[in-house]
Design an enzyme around this catalytic site. Structure first.
Site, PDB file in Angstrom:
ATOM      1  N   GLU A  85      -1.519  -3.320  -8.987  1.00 10.25           N
ATOM      2  CA  GLU A  85      -2.039  -1.724  -8.000  1.00 10.25           C
ATOM      3  C   GLU A  85      -2.853  -1.184  -8.823  1.00 10.25           C
ATOM      4  O   GLU A  85      -3.892  -0.756  -8.086  1.00 10.25           O
ATOM      5  CB  GLU A  85      -0.709  -1.147  -7.761  1.00 10.25           C
ATOM      6  N   ASP A 107      -1.221   1.550   1.968  1.00  9.69           N
ATOM      7  CA  ASP A 107      -3.302   1.486   1.868  1.00  9.69           C
ATOM      8  C   ASP A 107      -4.703   1.380   2.816  1.00  9.69           C
ATOM      9  O   ASP A 107      -4.039   1.490   3.948  1.00  9.69           O
ATOM     10  CB  ASP A 107      -2.857   0.585   0.749  1.00  9.69           C
ATOM     11  N   TYR A 148       0.260   6.552  -4.004  1.00  6.78           N
ATOM     12  CA  TYR A 148       0.159   5.166  -3.291  1.00  6.78           C
ATOM     13  C   TYR A 148       0.447   3.965  -4.629  1.00  6.78           C
ATOM     14  O   TYR A 148       1.739   3.447  -4.141  1.00  6.78           O
ATOM     15  CB  TYR A 148      -0.964   5.330  -3.129  1.00  6.78           C
TER      16      TYR A 148
END
Length: 374
Positions: free
Chosen positions: A60, A161, A143
């Site tokens: 990520e 996203d 996020y």
């Protein structure tokens, strides 16, 4: 927070399409589709196998502002060098930066190292399993915290996203342009997220955005949730975006400084700021072209006293997120063995490959070496 409704209930709008607010249908359809069409990615666990939090976190961080195709080789290389978060915590920052070179946004690499050390030293090598615990770690924002919490730990977390924003904007026909619509799109993503398999659901929507609900030429005819999509008739025009600002151009001078024994001067950039902590061919401040045109300071000052200097042919051009950069190159020779300074380092040409150089500085090195016939 809107909770999923009873999936046995379904509503139909006047146009004959199922109402997108019938949210359980969205999650059920997406999970069914994901079970058959999930992408095979280096960091993604097999069905029924718990995801490794280290793999999820590493991927990520790498995927921020970077494509899946680009990240794949870097991810494999990092795992080969540092198989666990404890291994990464024990690594030297320069080694991390060197392995990261080419991915850009180098603050991510520095924070990656900081985060690994915090997890190793304060959490015994075990990542926190909640959004709150994860977001307290260096370099982890909302996020990333939600993605790791959902995918690695099965928490109900809302993962949003660019792909998810695009799907939500089309699904609910949101006409407000990005980034103004971000809060609304996040709320809609929240309302669609199921209590169970939230991680799989988040990945299903990201996969949908990457393979079917693409920015250009969306493949609406094979979309698993086309019956729910309010914006399907104008999907290619959504989400709307604010006009992009024109990027300014900054210019500067890089100094290719050579010692009598052939060593070249490099220096480390300050930890904070653009390309922080990376090695560079010493350069002047990068100034806006218009500002430099009115600058009366004359020729740029070299990083160390030179006995001779000359301009090298060519210009190095590179584009960052917010500006374009143009660097001219000056070759300078020094007498003796001068002190490179606290952030400087003399490097022989055959050792340059060991330096953690950002892409723009690799361009400078390539131009300099081609100019001197190496």
């Amino acid at each position: 927070m809107t909770q999923p409704k009873d999936e046995s209930k379904s509503r139909t709008g006047q146009d004959g399409a199922t109402d997108p607010n019938d949210l359980p249908s969205m999650s059920v359809l997406m999970l069914d589709w994901y079970d058959s069409h999930r992408r095979r990615l280096p960091w993604r666990s097999d069905p029924g196998v718990a995801a490794d939090p280290y793999h999820v976190w590493l991927s990520e961080i790498m995927l921020q502002q970077t494509t899946v195709a680009t990240v794949g080789p870097y991810f494999r290389d990092f795992l080969e060098k540092w198989p666990s978060v404890m291994d990464m915590a024990a690594a030297d920052l320069d080694d991390i930066l060197h392995a990261w070179a080419g991915l850009g946004y180098y603050a991510r690499a520095r924070n990656l190292h900081k985060c690994a050390r915090v997890v190793a030293e304060e959490h015994d090598g075990v990542f926190p399993d909640t959004e709150e615990g994860l977001i307290a770690l260096p370099g982890i924002g909302r996020y990333t915290a939600s993605a790791v919490a959902a995918i690695a730990f099965g928490r109900r977390a809302v993962v949003v996203d660019g792909n998810v924003e695009r799907v939500m904007a089309r699904l609910f026909d949101i006409d407000v342009p990005l980034p103004v619509s971000k809060p609304e799109l996040t709320d809609l993503a929240d309302s669609c997220t199921p209590d169970e398999r939230a991680g799989d659901y988040a990945q299903s929507v990201m996969d949908l955005g990457a393979t079917i609900c693409t920015p250009r030429s969306p493949k609406c005819t094979i979309c698993p949730v086309i019956s729910l999509c309010k914006g399907r008739d104008r999907a290619a025009d959504l989400p709307r975006k604010m006009p992009k600002k024109v990027k300014p151009t900054r210019i500067g001078t890089a100094f290719w400084v050579e010692r009598p024994d052939g060593a070249i001067l490099f220096r480390r950039r300050p930890e904070k700021g653009l390309l922080g902590g990376m090695m560079e061919v010493p350069s002047t401040e990068w100034k806006d072209r218009a500002t430099l045109a009115t600058d009366e300071n004359g020729a740029p000052d070299p990083p160390v006293p030179l006995k001779s200097e000359k301009n090298m042919p060519g210009i190095v051009r590179h584009t960052f997120t917010h500006f374009h950069l143009e660097l001219t190159l000056v070759k300078g020779l020094v007498a003796g063995m001068p002190d490179p300074g606290p952030s400087g380092r003399w490097v022989m040409p055959d050792q340059m490959g060991d330096l953690a150089l950002p892409t723009v500085m690799k361009k400078v090195v390539e131009l300099a070496l081609s100019s001197v016939g190496r």
